[in-house]
Enzyme design. Structure first.
Site, mmCIF file in Angstrom:
data_model
loop_
_atom_site.group_PDB
_atom_site.id
_atom_site.type_symbol
_atom_site.label_atom_id
_atom_site.label_comp_id
_atom_site.label_asym_id
_atom_site.label_seq_id
_atom_site.Cartn_x
_atom_site.Cartn_y
_atom_site.Cartn_z
ATOM 1 C CB THR A 77 10.301 4.644 13.031
ATOM 2 O OG1 THR A 77 8.878 4.663 12.885
ATOM 3 C CG2 THR A 77 10.676 5.245 14.374
ATOM 4 C CG PHE A 81 6.385 -2.548 5.053
ATOM 5 C CD1 PHE A 81 5.404 -1.890 5.767
ATOM 6 C CD2 PHE A 81 6.875 -1.942 3.903
ATOM 7 C CE1 PHE A 81 4.922 -0.646 5.367
ATOM 8 C CE2 PHE A 81 6.398 -0.703 3.485
ATOM 9 C CZ PHE A 81 5.421 -0.056 4.228
ATOM 10 C CB CYS A 104 2.234 3.088 7.041
ATOM 11 S SG CYS A 104 0.958 4.137 6.340
ATOM 12 C CG ASN A 110 4.194 2.629 1.228
ATOM 13 O OD1 ASN A 110 4.450 3.814 1.009
ATOM 14 N ND2 ASN A 110 3.557 2.236 2.308
ATOM 15 C CD GLU A 141 1.741 11.505 8.547
ATOM 16 O OE1 GLU A 141 1.331 10.396 8.930
ATOM 17 O OE2 GLU A 141 1.233 12.574 8.889
ATOM 18 C CD GLU A 159 1.155 13.524 4.953
ATOM 19 O OE1 GLU A 159 2.236 14.035 4.660
ATOM 20 O OE2 GLU A 159 0.804 12.387 4.570
#
Ligand code: NAP
Length: 481
Positions: free
Chosen positions: A232, A388, A286, A154, A252, A463
């Site tokens: 996930t 999504f 996300c 993505n 993540e 991050e």
């Protein structure tokens, strides 16, 4: 086929050299806006992954200095910025997002290399000011070792930039595995990287679907960290596969972001941010709002305005001038989004925006119209699962307590947003939301300078920011008399 000065080859990169697959197997890369094959890339497997890990391990034998790392990082930031248009064009061709948005992704990727070039000094050895136990104490930040960086489609460039910049700052050697749907942005980055003359083995690129590649990454003893961004369910599989080897993980994972608008919010501000947050990347991010909770007093006005704005979006091929939203990545993504909309409508929701006539391109792409639903309830798929896609389900609420409970009623905990003019209420609500990133009166996602990551089943590790270095360093403490 896509022609580009950054795609003179479409191979992988191992030990400082471009290489194909031993098996000679290949796979196509498809433009989701047209269905055209734009490149053929190798399908690598066990042999190439082992080679990449071994060359990465060998590169660790020659540590680099902080000054070298600072130079590499800032050179990479400069190179990405200089080639932002071409990198953007490659991203648009393999992902579908509008070219302007894709150039924004290149800028975002560059910002991570820039940021870590400015903070790499934090990794210098640190001496304690006093002498506990009569010793002088030095704390070293050693590289964690060989790191496997596995990324989704993505943000084909930025998701890797986040990891790779921090890993390079920490002096780790990387084995990069991008999504097989979007490998070209990574090939382009590695072709730019040739100009900064990293030592052979410092950065390796493996192309192909997960399978054998991830099996080797999880089991090989030389790999010390697996840094993964993706769904996930795949994160859980990686964790199980890495557990027998006690590898460090940074995960993540998916999100199910609530976007909460209270009656006292600034309506135009809330709608503006809902638009950019929800429909960027065709809703395939996300951090994008998955559920829009709007208080009853403002719900009609908010829904009407959002539907008007969504209906006005120009949907089409991302390379066409004026396109504001591109296609979904593939048929599976399209089917999932469509099933969430159908399920909501079958259970009593109303579609107030989302007409097929809005789609400018009439070719083979996986276009879904920006859709707004009203009368959405907690049992619907679009509330329970990460859609999504470009679907904005509006759920009305009455009280603060009710919306906090509803927002937290998910296994995910990545991003959330709260719109209210009352700062005290914002403080109260935010402190009770179980999400790693909470925007107050903004739909902004992460930035290189601040840590970002999830709670609950959205994963762990951070991050960005100084925290982003933690996953890639081993702390070593040395007392001396
Ligand atoms: P995905 O299907 O989980 O794939 C991500 C990466 O994992 C790809 O490189 C994929 O390779 C690989 N992979 C697939 N199956 C695997 C397996 N069994 N073992 C090891 N690796 C495997 O996710 P995606 O569809 O690309 O991306 C969308 C998801 O990413 C969404 O859930 C989104 O929320 C999440 N995401 C999270 C963040 C965050 O910061 N938290 C950011 C972006 C996206 P192949 O597909 O090539 O086989």
């Amino acid at each position: 086929m896509l022609q580009s000065e950054l795609l003179k080859t479409t191979n992988g990169f191992i030990n400082g050299r471009w290489c194909g697959a031993d098996s000679n197997k290949t796979m196509p890369v498809v433009n989701p806006a047209t269905g055209d094959t734009i490149a053929i890339v190798p399908v690598m497997g066990r042999t190439e992954t082992e080679l990449a890990i071994e060359s990465a391990a060998a590169a660790l034998a020659t540590p680099s200095t902080i000054d070298e790392r600072r130079r590499w990082l800032s050179q990479l930031a400069d190179l990405i910025t200089e080639h932002r248009e071409e990198l953007g064009r490659i991203i648009t061709h393999e992902h579908g997002k509008p070219w302007k948005e894709a150039q924004g992704e290149a800028d975002y990727a560059a910002s991570f290399f820039r940021y870590y070039s400015t903070v790499v000094d934090h990794l210098k050895p640190r001496q304690l000011a006093d002498r506990p136990r009569g010793h002088q104490w030095t704390v070293y930040s050693r590289p964690a070792g060989v790191v496997a960086l596995v990324t989704p489609w993505n943000f084909p460039l930025a998701m890797l930039a986040k990891k790779f910049s921090a890993a390079l700052a920490a002096d780790c050697s990387s084995v990069v595995k991008p999504s097989s749907k979007t490998p070209l942005s990574m090939v382009a980055l590695f072709s730019l990287m040739e100009q900064i003359e990293l030592p052979p083995g410092k950065a390796n690129l493996i192309l192909g679907p997960a399978g054998e590649i991830s099996d080797v990454l999880c089991a090989h003893p030389a790999v010390r960290v697996i840094s993964f961004t993706g769904s996930t369910p795949v994160g859980k599989k990686l964790m199980a596969a890495a557990a027998p080897h006690l590898k460090r993980l940074s995960l993540e994972l998916g999100g199910n972001a609530p976007f909460i608008v209270f009656d006292d919010a600034d309506l135009e501000q809330a709608v503006d941010h809902a638009m950019s947050n929800k429909f960027r990347g065709s809703g395939q991010t996300c951090v994008c709002a998955n559920r829009l909770y709007v208080q009853s007093g403002i719900a009609d006005a908010f829904a009407t305005r959002l539907a008007e704005r969504a209906t006005a979006l120009r949907v089409g091929d991302g390379m066409q001038e004026g396109t504001e939203m591109g296609p979904l990545i593939d048929q599976n993504a399209f089917n999932k989004v469509r099933s969430h909309v159908d399920d909501a409508i079958n259970q009593g929701a109303t579609r107030i925006a989302g007409s097929e006539t809005q789609i400018a391109s009439r070719n083979a792409g996986w276009f879904h119209p920006p859709t707004v639903l009203r009368g959405v309830t907690a049992n619907m798929l679009c509330v329970r699962d990460e859609t999504f896609g470009p679907v904005a389900p509006i759920i009305e609420f009455a009280s603060e307590q009710e919306v906090i409970d509803a927002a937290n009623a998910t296994e995910y905990g990545l991003a959330a947003y709260v719109f209210t003019a009352d700062d005290q209420r914002a403080e109260r609500v935010i402190s009770r939301l179980q999400f790693g990133h909470v925007g107050h009166n903004t739909g902004s996602g992460p930035t290189a300078e601040a840590p970002f990551g999830g709670m609950k089943q959205s994963g762990f590790g951070r991050e960005g920011g100084l925290e982003g270095l933690h996953d890639f360093i081993e702390t070593q403490t040395v007392p001396r008399p």
